[in-house]
Design an enzyme around this catalytic site. Structure first.
Site, mmCIF file in Angstrom:
data_model
loop_
_atom_site.group_PDB
_atom_site.id
_atom_site.type_symbol
_atom_site.label_atom_id
_atom_site.label_comp_id
_atom_site.label_asym_id
_atom_site.label_seq_id
_atom_site.Cartn_x
_atom_site.Cartn_y
_atom_site.Cartn_z
ATOM 1 N N CYS A 131 32.905 41.846 45.071
ATOM 2 C CA CYS A 131 34.321 41.635 45.382
ATOM 3 C C CYS A 131 34.534 40.295 46.084
ATOM 4 O O CYS A 131 35.617 39.726 46.025
ATOM 5 C CB CYS A 131 34.839 42.776 46.255
ATOM 6 S SG CYS A 131 34.802 44.394 45.436
ATOM 7 N N GLY A 132 33.486 39.793 46.744
ATOM 8 C CA GLY A 132 33.563 38.489 47.388
ATOM 9 C C GLY A 132 33.260 37.333 46.456
ATOM 10 O O GLY A 132 33.235 36.171 46.881
ATOM 11 N N ARG A 181 40.239 51.353 32.606
ATOM 12 C CA ARG A 181 39.595 50.664 33.726
ATOM 13 C C ARG A 181 40.602 49.664 34.294
ATOM 14 O O ARG A 181 41.681 49.473 33.745
ATOM 15 C CB ARG A 181 38.341 49.928 33.223
ATOM 16 C CG ARG A 181 37.300 49.582 34.274
ATOM 17 C CD ARG A 181 36.585 50.762 34.868
ATOM 18 N NE ARG A 181 35.388 50.355 35.606
ATOM 19 C CZ ARG A 181 35.399 49.880 36.845
ATOM 20 N NH1 ARG A 181 36.537 49.748 37.486
ATOM 21 N NH2 ARG A 181 34.264 49.533 37.441
ATOM 22 N N LYS A 182 40.249 49.022 35.404
ATOM 23 C CA LYS A 182 41.140 48.023 35.971
ATOM 24 C C LYS A 182 41.234 46.813 35.051
ATOM 25 O O LYS A 182 40.378 46.584 34.195
ATOM 26 C CB LYS A 182 40.671 47.592 37.359
ATOM 27 C CG LYS A 182 39.366 46.819 37.400
ATOM 28 C CD LYS A 182 39.046 46.455 38.851
ATOM 29 C CE LYS A 182 37.728 45.702 38.947
ATOM 30 N NZ LYS A 182 37.400 45.350 40.348
ATOM 31 N N ARG A 207 46.814 48.910 49.382
ATOM 32 C CA ARG A 207 46.850 47.641 48.652
ATOM 33 C C ARG A 207 48.230 47.430 48.048
ATOM 34 O O ARG A 207 48.803 48.333 47.432
ATOM 35 C CB ARG A 207 45.791 47.629 47.549
ATOM 36 C CG ARG A 207 45.803 46.342 46.717
ATOM 37 C CD ARG A 207 44.754 46.404 45.630
ATOM 38 N NE ARG A 207 43.419 46.400 46.200
ATOM 39 C CZ ARG A 207 42.393 47.109 45.722
ATOM 40 N NH1 ARG A 207 42.565 47.892 44.664
ATOM 41 N NH2 ARG A 207 41.199 47.046 46.276
ATOM 42 N N GLY A 250 29.389 42.341 50.145
ATOM 43 C CA GLY A 250 28.530 43.346 50.741
ATOM 44 C C GLY A 250 27.641 44.097 49.781
ATOM 45 O O GLY A 250 26.680 44.741 50.191
#
Length: 609
Positions: free
Chosen positions: A528-529, A257-258, A138, A523
């Site tokens: 994430c989508g 965390r992110k 990434r 998914g």
């Protein structure tokens, strides 16, 4: 318990002395914080304050004693970060690669914690369940702006891995992900990125992710703020070492965390501020007319919770100093105070709720004031109220520059083959001076196309019949977004990208709609989508289907369907499924989607016309 030798860190102290605490673009808390932490903890907890191989402070050395104590008792990832700092993981990548190339080891012999966790700090995510020994790499692409040389480099990097595994993905954060990468090839790729002013460092795991901005920055007649400078400055804040001027900033090398930041440039909110930890929404000051940002906080999506950002009652001027300082202040509080035991509660929203919004605002203002950079923080300003319709990014549209147009091109589900990646680079060289803009809808825009060359662009073979790349797709197939799916992601319950693209085409053949209908696929519940922002969201999930062979209802790949998400000024998240347990088979799923399109979005079946 081994004591920390203060002299190890002390010899790096002179590196910090030349930087003023009031320098707006060198993080103020970079000076001295690691030394204080080391001295406080020398008696109780063992951790490295510097990495002997890089000469840089570790991410842990910037944490206060209390945070380190919580991390030492925290979740396994927190303990792993204390044991082996992630900010120097790139050195391990180079060392592993050299040994693999020399035949001294194989990828299977890479330390497990490095392979599946720590290398994420370099942007390398091992796809162990789907493609063992190969990684997704990434990048960081602030504001989603790339050029033709970079696009060709991406293609060159993954071509050797074959058509199935060697692909390039555009993400929902205006970012690039390279598929199929092997450890032995990673150093050449990383060096190539750095030579092209890009990096993959601190792009995954507990890092500040890609800076999202307006894809129309600088070319939009309705622009309120040009987001490019802010995205680049924020990217440097979190991933450029202010001392060494090399990529990788240890100050933010051990977040709990992110963390996501989005900067919007217009009322369209093309950057989706409502699902980011920090969202900057352009708004003029009601009294002075000065352009600035209202701040929203805490938006995120995860397997346990999906939260829309909330107003922070903060307005700051739209200048570099104010934007960087505000973001640094919030990041410092988040880094040092957020949960380090339960990763599901380690996102900013939980910390804001723990404080209370008024109290968190006060803490941010206090932090900003301590930096002494002259940043003025005001209460949130009233936003514009006159009617506004969010604009489209695909197709041909006039720019504010005379004689120039932007041309938005569909990249179905954001998936690019090597050939398509090079075709876009060629188009950019011929028509947009080598510049390419990425969108959160996983498409591309060619900016600054001469009006008298638009027809020639539209007639290019790369955009012609039979090509996946289209300028004027249908209202359904042109608005599909998808996560990685089961092809590469071990968490995904279903394959998304192939299904998303094929089903969109079939829906175009079956119904007519009078406006763009955004269909998002994800998914698994991590979303994430981003299915909750979609008109129609399809999330992988359990289902049951009658099995003729056994005469019983049997488990089958399936999905939940969400309906009614919105983006833009009127953003809204659809949090409850409209329908659940729908088997993921065309003869079942497509009729369900047609019915939703008809009843919820006014679609008309083509056979009935």
């Amino acid at each position: 318990m081994v004591r920390i030798d203060p002299t190890i860190f002390a010899k790096f102290l002179p590196l910090f002395i030349g930087f003023s605490r009031n320098d707006a673009f060198v993080p103020s808390s970079y000076i001295g914080r690691g030394v204080i932490t080391a001295q406080l903890l020398a008696e109780t907890i063992t951790f490295e304050t510097t990495d002997s191989r890089t000469g840089k402070p570790t991410g842990t050395s910037f944490l206060p004693a209390e945070a380190i104590d919580r991390a030492s008792k925290g979740n396994p990832i927190e303990k792993a970060k204390l044991a082996k700092d992630g900010t120097s993981a790139f050195v391990d990548v180079y060392e592993y690669a050299a040994k693999i190339r020399e035949g001294k080891m194989t990828w299977e012999e890479v330390e497990a914690a490095d392979l599946n966790t720590r290398l994420k700090f370099v942007g390398m995510l091992h796809r162990d369940k789907r493609t063992p020994g190969q990684f997704m790499l990434r990048l960081k692409v602030p504001n989603g702006i790339v050029n033709s040389d970079q696009m060709r480099f991406y293609a060159d990097c993954v071509e050797k891995y074959g058509e199935e595994r060697g692909v390039i993905d555009i993400t929902t954060r205006q970012n690039i992900q390279l598929r199929g990468v092997k450890i032995e090839d990673a150093p050449d790729i990383i060096d190539g990125l750095h030579a092209r002013n890009q990096t993959s460092f601190q792009s995954a795991l507990d890092s500040v992710r890609n800076m999202v901005g307006s894809p129309l920055a600088g070319i939009d007649e309705k622009e309120m703020v040009d987001t490019r400078e802010f995205c680049n400055a924020l990217n440097d804040l979190v991933s450029l070492d202010p001392v060494t001027q090399t990529r990788g900033n240890p100050m933010w090398g051990n977040l709990p965390r992110k963390f996501n930041i989005a900067v919007s440039g217009s009322r369209d909110d093309f950057s989706h501020t409502h699902i980011n930890d920090i969202g900057l929404q352009p708004c003029p000051h009601a009294t002075t007319g000065e352009m600035g940002f209202n701040v929203v906080l805490g938006g995120y999506m995860s397997i346990k919770r999906v939260a829309e950002s909330i107003p922070a009652d903060i307005w700051i001027p739209a200048d570099r100093n104010s934007v960087v300082t505000l973001s640094e202040a919030i990041l410092r509080i988040f880094r040092d105070e957020s949960d380090r035991k339960d990763r599901q509660k380690a996102r900013l929203m939980w910390l804001v709720e723990k404080y209370g919004i008024k109290e968190f605002k006060a803490a941010v203002i206090k932090e900003i004031s301590s930096y002494k950079r002259g940043v003025a923080v005001h209460d949130a300003q009233p936003g514009p109220t006159e009617p506004f319709e969010r604009r489209e990014l695909l197709g041909v549209h006039k720019q504010k520059q005379e004689g120039k147009s932007r041309v938005g091109i569909l990249v179905p589900t954001g998936r690019l083959s090597v050939k398509e990646c090079r075709e876009i680079a060629d188009l950019a060289d011929r028509y947009s001076y080598g510049e390419i803009r990425l969108t959160v809808e996983q498409n591309v825009i060619l900016p600054n196309v001469d009006d008298d060359k638009v027809d020639a662009l539209l007639n290019e073979d790369a955009l012609g019949k039979g090509s996946r790349l289209q300028v004027n797709p249908g209202f359904i197939e042109g608005n599909v977004v998808s996560c990685t799916g089961a092809q590469f992601c071990g968490l995904a319950l279903i394959e998304t990208k192939a299904n998303a693209e094929s089903i969109a085409k079939k829906l175009e053949e079956l119904v007519t709609v009078d406006r763009p209908i955004r269909i998002h696929w994800t998914g698994c519940p991590n979303s994430c989508g981003q299915v909750q922002v979609a008109d129609i969201g399809i999330m992988g999930g359990p289902a049951r289907k009658f099995d003729e062979a056994t005469g019983k209802m049997m488990a089958a790949p399936g999905c939940k369907i969400f309906v009614g998400g919105r983006i833009g000024e009127d953003a809204h998240l659809s949090l409850e499924p409209f329908k659940e347990g729908v088997p993921l088979e065309d003869d079942i799923l497509i009729p369900e989607l047609v019915e939703i399109l008809k009843t919820q979005f006014g679609a008309v079946e083509k056979k009935a016309r």
